[in-house]
Design an enzyme around this catalytic site. Sequence first.
Site, short mmCIF file in Angstrom:
data_model
loop_
_atom_site.label_atom_id
_atom_site.label_comp_id
_atom_site.label_asym_id
_atom_site.label_seq_id
_atom_site.Cartn_x
_atom_site.Cartn_y
_atom_site.Cartn_z
N SER A 173 67.82 2.27 8.88
CA SER A 173 67.87 0.83 8.89
C SER A 173 66.22 0.15 8.85
O SER A 173 65.36 1.23 9.21
CB SER A 173 67.93 0.81 10.54
OG SER A 173 68.13 -0.92 10.84
N TYR A 210 68.96 2.70 20.08
CA TYR A 210 68.85 1.80 19.36
C TYR A 210 67.94 2.56 17.72
O TYR A 210 68.21 2.96 16.74
CB TYR A 210 70.15 0.95 18.69
CG TYR A 210 70.45 0.40 17.31
CD1 TYR A 210 71.37 1.48 17.00
CD2 TYR A 210 69.87 -0.32 16.73
CE1 TYR A 210 72.03 1.94 15.81
CE2 TYR A 210 70.53 0.12 15.09
CZ TYR A 210 71.43 0.45 14.75
OH TYR A 210 71.86 0.79 13.40
N LYS A 245 67.44 5.79 15.40
CA LYS A 245 66.92 5.89 13.91
C LYS A 245 65.51 6.52 13.40
O LYS A 245 65.93 7.60 12.56
CB LYS A 245 67.29 4.69 13.57
CG LYS A 245 68.93 3.78 13.34
CD LYS A 245 70.20 4.58 12.70
CE LYS A 245 71.47 4.47 12.55
NZ LYS A 245 72.17 5.08 12.03
#
Length: 340
Positions: free
Chosen positions: A129, A154, A158
Amino acid sequence: MNKEKRKILVTGGLGFIGSHTVVELQNEGFDVIIIDDLSNSKIEVLEGITSISHIKPEFVQLDLKNKELVSEFFSNHSIDGVIHFAASKAVGESVEQPLKYYENNIATLVYLLQEMIKNKVSNFIFSSSCTVYGQADELPITEKAPVKIAESPYGNTKQIGEEIINDTTRVEDLEAIVLRYFNPIGAHESVKIGELPIGIPQNLIPFVTQTAAGIRKELSVFGDDYPTSDGTAVRDYIHVVDLAKAHIAALRRLLDGNNKEKIEFFNVGTGKGNSVLEVVQAFEKISNQKLNYKIVGRREGDIVSAYADTTLANQELGWQSKLTLEDGLASAWKWQQKQS
Ligand code: WQD
């Protein structure tokens, strides 16, 4: 081996980006096998995929946290490449339940890579992302921009995921392409598959379409005092079908052995930034109705502006986005209107 009949494992293949990628893989003649635990997706998506491509992909309902089942899966299937979408993705929830995110997104990645290596499956594509860049110092954002401290568990999953893959490629027979997505929007033109947010949408476009459909009372525009042209935050909204096609280009690069490093990173965006109010205006135009919205305070953790420099993906993957913000909004709106 017939190149076009290579078998590709798509984890999270019933999710938003996964399902669109499965369709593009099938269009390109790949044999697709989906693993999904249905934790944030619906089994009906399988029918949607099948009615578009006229090919029913193989589907295995499996939770990647179950290490033994993952091992059994690899023993029973011969796989040529893996596209790994399966992950939890709600930023707010990740703050509330960090361990759920580290288990769902990190433990599963480790198990998957262990089995790939054990079974000599060397081609791996990872969903990352643009969140890894945080608020980049320079725009547009190139892949050389430094990875900033994550704003949420979150986002951290990544970053850690990228590091795990990087460390593994150094010592194992693993070739990886990391795709850093900007903001995916839209639906397949057939509107047989699209985004299915559970509960109140956190992302802008599903909130916009649900507001227009009368499911939500009004859209809150988070902040109009940012240093941007109209004061609202700027993002790079990439059509999910274009994004899906970037995966095909990345996969071909690996299967053809054209990758230049054992791990490569590519931004996948349009290269164009749009403000929240520009999105609202574009939506009003394509839907031919006024959208009920109000300006509220900034949302915690939001950055001011992010849009991609896509030069590397254009040159190395031979890929570029073709669909516009309007295409994305129009298909998202059509999809919304189809939902009951
Ligand atoms: C876009 C813009 C909001 C909702 C997040 C994750 C990222 C990625 C995509 C996913 C922002 C504004 C939004 C609303 C608003 N990952 N907005 N009202 O924040 O860029 O990225 O989703 O799986 O990792 O961080 O996307 O769609 O939430 O917001 O004004 O009700 O719309 O402030 O400027 P974001 P978004």
